[in-house]
Design an enzyme around this catalytic site. Structure first.
Site: not given
Ligand code: S3P
Length: 749
Positions: A409, A437, A630
C-alpha cells in the site's frame, strides 16, 4: 490499401558478424523490423555462411561497398572486438553521412568513447554507445540467435550531445528485438560491468587454468560435476574478445579484482585458522545475496504474493524469551529510500534495506522505469548494501508494462505522487488485497493539482496520463495518513509553486526527514503546515535503514506476555511518530527500556530491552492511535493476555489496512475463547485464559504474526493458516522468533 509495415530502422549495416552482431541482424530480419540487413564480413566463407543461415540479406567485404547508399533512418551497428573499434570508426567518419545513426555493442564504453574522440575529434551526435547485457560462451556467425536479446537488458550510455532522434532509433532497434533499454553514464556502466561481468570472467578463466595446468592431475576434469560446469561455463567464451575487454576496462577490473583477491585471502586465512564463525558468516551472506539476485532476476516480485508456497504457523507455549537480535530494516524507510534514491542525482547507497515482498516490489517498479539498482553488495565492513544509480527527477522512463506492487500500500500511494507528475503514461496494479484498498484519498488531491488519473471506483488499477499542468496546492489532510502526506510531498517536487500540506494528527515523518537528507528541505510553517518547493533537485546520499519498529513490536509484545522473558532488540528505529505502541504498553504496565539512543540516517534509533511484567487493561488514549497504527494487531494480543478490559476507539482506519484488522483480529481472538466486542472504530477486549485453536491470518502479514503470539499464552497449540503473507514485511520472522526461544514451526501446506 494495407498499412505500411512499421520498420524500427531503415537499412541495417552490421560491421562484424559474430554472435552479437549476427544476432541483431538475424533478429531484426526475422521480425521484419529493418528494410534490409547488410553484413560486413572478413571473407567470402563468412559471407556465404551468413547468407545461408539467413542472418543477412546481403554480405559485403567492405563498408565502402554500401556507404553511399546510407542516409537518415539507417543504422550501422559496430560489433567488432573492442580494440578494433577505432579503425572502424575512422572508416565510418571518412565514408558515411553524419545523418546515419551509428551504435555499437561493446562491453566497455569508456574505451569506445576514446576511440570515437580519436576518430572524429569528438563523440559525434549520431553515435549512440550501447551494450546489450546478453551473450553466450559461443561465438561466430554460426552462433547468431534471433532471440538472443529477448527479455534482456540493453544499456545505452549517451552523451549530453547525442541526438535525441538517434537515441530513439537505437532504442527502437533494441525494443524491436524484445529487449528492455536503460541508460546510464559511461563511467557508471564500466564500473558496474567491471564488477558484475568482467571480474567473473577473470575468475572463471583463472580457475580452469589453475585446475588444468597448475594442479597437474590429468584426471581432474573426469570427476568434475555440475557445480564445476555451472561455475566455469564462461571460461569457454571467446578469448580474443575477453582479452580486449580486460585491456579496455583495465582500471575498473583491477579495482574489483583487488577487492576480490583481498576477500579470497581472508577466506583462505579463515580456512587455515578453522575459523568456523568467519566461514559461516561469508557463506551465509553470500547465499543471502545470491538468493536475492535469483529472486530479482526471476522477477519473483512480479508474481502475486498468493503464489508464495502456502504455510501455517504452529506455536506452543514454552520457555521465556531470551537473547538479543536485530530485526530487519524498516519497511516505510526502505520504500522511501528506493524512491528518493531513484529520483536523486548520483549514486545512493543503502545499508540495511528491507528485503521483503513489499520493498522488492517498489525496487522492481523503479527498475521497470529504467533505474539501475544493484543488489546486495558487501562494503568494506562486510555489510550488505544496495546501490541505486539515480536518474534525477526527470529521468524515469516509461515502463513497458503495468507496475505490479503486490501487497504494498505504501508503495502504491507514494508512487502515485511521482507517476501523476511524469510526462509518460503508466499503470499500477496490485494483489487482491491492495486492489480493494481505498485510493480516492490520493486521487482527489492529486487531481486537484492537475493529475490525470483513471480508475474504476477509486481502486487499483490506477492509470496515470501526463498532466497538462501540474500545480502546487494547499491541502488539509482529512484523515491521519502518512501515505497521503508523503504522496503529496513527492508530487510537490514536480509541481509549479509551493505545495503545502497540513495534518491534524501526527503521522510518521520519514519522508520529511529523508527529503532533508537528500538536500531538499521540507519547511515547517505556522499552524502545522509543511511546505515543499516544486523543482527541488535531490542529491544522492547514503541511507542507513534502522530496524523496523513494527517488526520489533511483535517481539516486544511476546516478551511482555511471557513470564521470565528478558530480550534486547538492537538498533531499532524509535522515531517518536512511530512509537505509540511503547506508550500504550507502558500504560499497561510493560517493562521496556530504551538503551544506546542514537541517530542513524536522520532517524532516532535505540536498543530496546523488554522484560516480562503482568499487563493491565487500559482505555487507549485516542491521540496515540495514529502513532501506533500498525501495531494494533500485536497490541490486541497484549490486551487479551492482560488483566481487565482494554478499549480502543477512533481506529476505523484499521478496517482498510491489508485486511480489516478489527474484524480479523476479533475473529482470531474469539476462536481462542477471548471475549471481544467489535465496534465500527475499535474493539473492547477482556483479558482471559486462552485455548489453542486454528485461526486465520486472512492473508494479512501483521494479523498472521500477531495471532502467532497468542500461542505463547494458550493452553494447547495455536495454528495460524495462510501465514505465508508475512513475506510482505518480515520474511525471517520464524527464524528470529526461534532465536529468541519461541516454539514456532512453519508447516508447508
Ligand atoms: C505507512 C503509513 C501508514 C502505515 C503503513 C505505512 C507509510 O499508513 O499504516 O503501514 O510508510 O507511510 P497510512 O498512511 O495509510 O496510515
Amino acid at each position: 490499401m494495407s498499412e505500411p509495415e512499421f520498420k524500427a530502422v531503415g537499412k541495417l549495416v552490421v560491421i562484424g558478424l559474430g554472435l552479437i552482431g549476427g544476432s541483431v541482424s538475424a533478429g531484426l530480419r526475422q521480425r521484419h523490423a529493418c528494410q534490409e540487413a547488410i553484413g560486413i564480413v572478413r571473407d567470402q566463407a563468412n559471407a556465404a555462411l551468413a547468407l545461408e543461415r539467413g542472418v543477412v540479406d546481403r554480405a559485403c567485404l567492405s563498408l565502402q561497398e554500401v556507404a553511399a547508399e546510407l542516409g537518415e533512418g539507417d543504422v550501422i551497428f559496430v560489433a567488432v572486438p573492442t580494440l578494433a573499434i577505432e579503425s572502424v570508426l575512422r572508416d565510418i567518419h571518412a565514408l558515411v553521412s553524419p545523418e546515419v545513426t551509428v551504435t555499437d555493442g561493446a562491453s566497455v564504453k569508456g574505451s569506445v568513447r576514446e576511440a570515437a574522440i580519436a576518430a572524429f575529434g569528438e563523440v559525434p551526435s549520431n553515435l549512440v554507445l550501447g551494450h546489450p547485457i546478453a551473450g553466450s560462451e559461443q561465438s561466430g556467425v554460426a552462433a547468431a540467435n534471433p532471440s538472443l536479446y529477448q527479455k534482456h537488458r540493453v544499456i545505452l550510455t549517451p552523451e549530453p550531445s547525442t541526438g535525441a532522434a538517434h537515441i530513439a532509433r537505437v532504442t527502437a532497434l533494441w525494443q524491436a528485438l524484445g529487449a528492455e533499454v536503460l541508460s546510464m553514464s559511461v563511467s557508471e556502466h564500466d564500473e558496474v560491468l567491471g564488477a558484475t561481468s568482467h571480474l567473473p570472467h577473470v575468475i572463471a578463466y583463472s580457475l580452469v587454468d589453475t585446475l588444468a595446468h597448475d594442479i597437474g592431475n590429468p584426471n581432474i576434469f573426469r570427476y568434475a560435476a555440475g557445480g564445476f560446469r555451472d561455475f566455469t561455463r564462461i571460461a569457454s567464451s571467446d578469448p580474443i574478445m575477453w582479452h580486449d575487454i580486460m585491456r579496455a576496462n583495465r582500471g575498473a577490473v583491477l579495482h574489483s579484482l583487488d577487492k576480490f583477491v583481498d576477500n579470497l585471502l581472508r577466506l583462505r586465512d579463515g580456512i587455515e585458522r578453522e575459523d568456523g564463525e568467519y566461514l559461516l558468516g561469508v557463506f551465509t551472506r553470500a547465499k543471502a545475496a545470491r538468493d536475492h539476485f535469483t529472486r530479482m532476476l526471476a522477477g519473483r516480485t512480479l508474481k502475486d504474493s498468493a503464489a508464495l508456497t502456502p504455510i501455517k504457523f504452529r506455536v506452543v507455549a514454552g520457555a521465556p524469551l531470551q537473547g538479543r537480535l536485530r530485526v530487519p530494516g524498516d519497511k516505510s524507510i526502505s520504500h522511501r529510500a528506493i524512491m528518493l534514491g531513484s529520483l536523486a542525482n548520483g549514486k545512493t547507497t543503502i545499508a540495511g534495506l528491507l528485503e521483503s515482498e513489499d520493498s522488492l516490489a517498489t525496487l522492481q517498479a523503479f527498475r521497470d522505469m529504467g533505474v539501475v539498482i544493484d543488489g546486495a553488495n558487501n562494503d568494506a565492513t562486510g555489510e550488505e548494501r544496495v546501490t541505486i544509480y539515480g536518474v534525477g527527477l526527470h529521468g524515469l522512463k516509461a515502463p513497458q508494462k503495468p507496475l505490479y506492487l503486490g501487497n504494498a500500500g505504501t508503495s502504491a500511494r507514494l508512487l502515485s505522487g511521482i507517476l501523476a507528475a511524469q510526462t509518460f503514461s503508466s499503470t499500477i496494479t496490485g494483489d487482491a488485497s491492495l486492489s480493494a484498498r481505498p485510493m480516492g484519498r490520493i486521487i482527489e488531491p492529486l487531481s486537484s493539482m492537475g493529475a490525470n488519473i483513471h480508475s474504476e471506483s477509486e481502486n487499483l488499477p490506477l492509470t496515470f496520463a501526463p498532466a497538462e499542468r501540474f500545480a502546487a496546492i494547499d491541502y488539509q489532510l482529512p484523515l491521519a495518513s502518512a501515505q497521503v502526506k508523503s504522496c503529496l510531498l513527492l508530487a510537490g517536487l514536480y509541481a509549479d509553486g509551493v505545495t503545502r500540506v497540513r495534518e491534524s494528527q501526527v503521522t510518521r515523518d520519514h519522508t520529511e526527514r529523508m527529503l532533508g537528507g537528500f538536500g531538499c528541505q521540507v519547511t515547517r510553517c505556522d499552524e502545522g503546515w509543511l511546505a515543499i518547493d516544486g523543482g527541488s533537485e535531490l542529491q544522492a546520499c547514503h541511507i542507513d535503514v534502522p530496524g523496523d519498529f513494527s517488526s520489533a513490536a511483535f517481539f516486544i509484545v511476546a516478551a511482555s506476555i511471557t513470564p521470565g522473558s528478558d530480550i534486547l532488540l538492537e538498533h531499532v528505529g524509535v522515531n517518536p511518530s512511530r512509537t505509540g505502541a511503547l506508550d500504550i504498553l507502558r500504560l499497561m504496565g510493560a517493562d521496556i527500556a530504551l538503551l544506546n539512543e542514537d541517530t542513524a540516517g536522520g532517524e532516532p534509533v535505540a536498543d530496546i530491552r523488554v522484560r516480562y511484567r503482568q499487563l493491565q487493561g487500559i482505555s487507549i488514549p485516542p491521540e496515540l492511535v495514529s502513532r501506533a497504527i500498525d501495531e494494533f494487531p500485536a497490541l490486541f494480543v497484549a490486551a487479551a493476555s492482560a488483566r481487565g478490559v482494554t478499549e480502543l476507539s477512533g481506529a476505523a482506519e484499521l478496517r482498510v489496512k491489508e485486511s480489516d484488522r478489527l474484524a480479523n483480529m476479533a475473529a482470531g481472538l474469539k476462536a481462542l475463547g477471548v471475549s471481544v466486542d467489535t465496534h465500527a472504530d475499535g474493539l473492547r477486549i477482556t483479558g482471559s485464559a486462552m485455548q489453542g485453536a486454528e485461526v486465520d491470518s486472512a492473508g494479512d502479514h501483521r494479523v498472521a504474526m500477531a495471532l502467532a503470539l497468542t500461542g505463547l499464552c494458550c493452553d494447547g497449540a495455536v495454528t495460524v493458516d495462510h501465514a505465508e503473507c508475512i513475506a510482505s514485511s518480515f520474511p525471517g520472522f520464524v527464524a528470529q522468533a526461534k532465536q529468541l526461544g519461541i516454539t514456532i514451526e512453519a508447516i508447508d501446506c
